[in-house]
Design an enzyme around this catalytic site. Structure first.
Site, PDB file in Angstrom:
ATOM      1  N   HIS A 217       0.995  -1.155  -0.203  1.00  0.00           N
ATOM      2  CA  HIS A 217      -0.105   0.117  -0.035  1.00  0.00           C
ATOM      3  C   HIS A 217       0.795   1.276   0.117  1.00  0.00           C
ATOM      4  O   HIS A 217       0.652   2.184  -0.815  1.00  0.00           O
ATOM      5  CB  HIS A 217      -0.966   0.064   1.053  1.00  0.00           C
ATOM      6  CG  HIS A 217      -1.644   1.302   1.514  1.00  0.00           C
ATOM      7  ND1 HIS A 217      -3.061   1.425   1.148  1.00  0.00           N
ATOM      8  CD2 HIS A 217      -1.400   2.244   2.006  1.00  0.00           C
ATOM      9  CE1 HIS A 217      -3.418   2.519   1.483  1.00  0.00           C
ATOM     10  NE2 HIS A 217      -2.467   3.253   1.970  1.00  0.00           N
ATOM     11  N   GLU A 218       1.894   1.284   0.820  1.00  0.00           N
ATOM     12  CA  GLU A 218       2.827   2.373   0.980  1.00  0.00           C
ATOM     13  C   GLU A 218       3.726   2.642  -0.302  1.00  0.00           C
ATOM     14  O   GLU A 218       3.905   3.832  -0.924  1.00  0.00           O
ATOM     15  CB  GLU A 218       3.676   2.378   2.160  1.00  0.00           C
ATOM     16  CG  GLU A 218       3.090   2.256   3.483  1.00  0.00           C
ATOM     17  CD  GLU A 218       2.088   3.225   3.471  1.00  0.00           C
ATOM     18  OE1 GLU A 218       2.247   4.407   3.136  1.00  0.00           O
ATOM     19  OE2 GLU A 218       0.867   3.271   4.352  1.00  0.00           O
TER      20      GLU A 218
ATOM     21  N   GLU B  17      -6.462   7.049  -1.187  1.00  0.00           N
ATOM     22  CA  GLU B  17      -6.572   5.748  -0.469  1.00  0.00           C
ATOM     23  C   GLU B  17      -6.953   4.572  -1.014  1.00  0.00           C
ATOM     24  O   GLU B  17      -6.393   3.511  -0.913  1.00  0.00           O
ATOM     25  CB  GLU B  17      -6.967   6.071   0.910  1.00  0.00           C
ATOM     26  CG  GLU B  17      -6.285   7.016   1.916  1.00  0.00           C
ATOM     27  CD  GLU B  17      -4.856   6.189   2.206  1.00  0.00           C
ATOM     28  OE1 GLU B  17      -4.615   5.080   2.627  1.00  0.00           O
ATOM     29  OE2 GLU B  17      -3.836   7.144   2.282  1.00  0.00           O
TER      30      GLU B  17
ATOM     31  N   HIS C  46       1.474   4.082  -2.749  1.00  0.00           N
ATOM     32  CA  HIS C  46       1.681   5.722  -2.745  1.00  0.00           C
ATOM     33  C   HIS C  46       2.743   6.364  -3.376  1.00  0.00           C
ATOM     34  O   HIS C  46       2.553   7.428  -4.092  1.00  0.00           O
ATOM     35  CB  HIS C  46       1.561   6.021  -1.337  1.00  0.00           C
ATOM     36  CG  HIS C  46       0.280   5.952  -0.508  1.00  0.00           C
ATOM     37  ND1 HIS C  46      -0.714   6.710  -1.011  1.00  0.00           N
ATOM     38  CD2 HIS C  46      -0.261   5.592   0.605  1.00  0.00           C
ATOM     39  CE1 HIS C  46      -1.828   6.831  -0.313  1.00  0.00           C
ATOM     40  NE2 HIS C  46      -1.643   6.083   0.989  1.00  0.00           N
TER      41      HIS C  46
END
Length: 300
Positions: free
Chosen positions: A140-141, A218, A144
C-alpha cells in the site's frame, strides 16, 4: 498520470472560475489584483513545496524513525527485501525503510520524489500483523510512492493555499470598503479582522477539497497494494487495522500518508484523510479479480 494532471487542471480552473465570479459580483477589476495573486501563489506554493522538501527529514525527526541500513535481525531483512521486490515491480528506486516506535498498527510513506522516498512501519504493526498482512501494508505504501501521491497532494495544497490567501484578501478589502462607506482606509484593523475570519472559513472549505482527494487516493493505494501483494492479503491487513483504528500517533506532517486514519461523522468526516475501513474493504471485495482498477491501481 493523466488522471492526476486532469484533476489538478480541473481544480485550478474551478478556483479561477470561483475567483472570477466573486470579483465580478463585488465589482473588482482583476487587473488591479495581479500583484496580490502573484504574492498568494508564491506564498501558497512556497509553503507547500518547502514542506515537501523537508518531508523525509521531518518524518524521521517527529516519529523517531530509525532507517534500516544494515539489518540486525531476520525481521529487518524481510522488511528490506519485501520493499525492494515491490519497488522493482512498479519501477521505482527502493525507498529507505525505517521502523518507528508506536503502539498502533500503522505505516507511512513520504518523500519529495518517487526515487527518493521513505517507507516506515510502526513497532505495533510488526507485533500485531502476520507477514502476509504486513506485506500488504508495505505494498500500500509503495503504491503511494509509485502514484506520486506526495507531489500531487503538494500541488493541490499549493492551489488551495493560493485560493485562500488571494480570495480572503480580495473579499476582505471589499467588505472593509463597504463598512467604511466606500473609502479605502489602507487596511485598518477592520480589514485584518475580516481577513483573519475569511482565512479560517475559506481554509475550512479548502481542507475539505484536499481531504476528499486524500480519501480518493487511499482507495487507489489499496488497489495498488492488492495488485502487488494480493487482494486477500490487502483485505486481511485492513481488517487487522480495526484493532487500533482511530488511534494515530503520527504527526500531522505525515498522518495523511499513513495507512490508518481516524474516525468521525458529520462535518468531521469531510475532514478525514482516510475513508472508513469498511468502505475500503468493500471496494476491494467488489472489484472483479481481473479488473483494470486492481491491475493498474498503483498508476491510477
Amino acid at each position: 498520470m493523466i488522471k492526476r494532471y486532469a484533476l489538478l487542471i480541473a481544480t485550478n480552473l474551478a478556483v479561477l472560475a470561483l475567483v472570477s465570479i466573486v470579483m465580478a459580483v463585488l465589482g473588482i477589476s482583476p487587473a488591479s489584483y495581479g500583484g496580490l495573486l502573484v504574492f498568494a501563489a508564491l506564498l501558497g506554493f512556497g509553503g507547500a513545496f518547502f514542506s515537501l522538501a523537508i518531508s523525509k527529514w521531518s518524518a524521521k525527526r517527529f516519529t523517531g524513525a530509525q532507517v534500516i541500513t544494515e539489518p540486525r535481525n531476520e525481521s529487518e531483512r524481510w522488511l528490506l527485501s519485501t520493499v525492494q521486490r515491490q519497488a522493482e515491480m512498479v519501477g521505482i528506486r527502493t525507498p529507505e525503510v525505517a521502523i518507528y516506535d508506536a503502539p498502533e498498527i500503522n505505516a507511512f510513506a513520504t518523500g519529495a520524489r518517487r526515487d527518493a522516498s521513505l517507507v516506515a512501519v510502526s513497532t505495533g504493526l510488526l507485533r500485531a500483523m502476520t507477514r502476509d498482512e504486513a506485506e500488504a501494508v508495505l505494498a500500500h505504501e509503495v503504491a503511494h510512492v509509485a502514484n506520486g501521491d506526495m507531489v500531487t497532494m503538494t500541488l493541490l495544497q499549493g492551489v488551495m493555499n493560493t485560493f485562500v490567501i488571494f480570495l480572503a484578501r480580495v473579499v476582505g478589502r471589499a467588505v472593509d470598503g463597504y463598512l467604511n462607506g466606500g473609502r479605502d482606509n489602507g487596511g485598518g484593523i477592520g480589514y485584518f479582522a475580516v481577513v483573519f475570519v475569511l482565512d479560517m472559513v475559506f481554509g475550512l472549505f479548502a481542507s475539505m477539497i484536499t481531504m476528499w482527494f486524500s480519501r480518493h487516493r487511499e482507495f487507489r493505494a489499496d488497489e495498488g497494494g492488492a495488485m502487488l501483494a494480493g487482494r486477500e492479503k490487502m483485505i486481511a491487513a485492513l481488517e487487522r487495522l480495526s484493532l487500533t483504528y482511530g488511534q494515530n500517533t503520527l504527526p500531522k506532517q505525515v498522518a495523511a500518508f499513513g495507512i490508518s486514519g481516524g474516525v468521525g461523522g458529520g462535518l468531521k468526516k469531510l475532514l478525514m484523510s482516510h475513508p472508513p475501513l469498511e468502505d475500503r474493504i468493500a471496494a476491494l471485495r467488489n472489484a472483479p479479480p481481473d479488473s483494470s482498477a486492481v491491475k493498474q491501481g498503483f498508476l491510477a
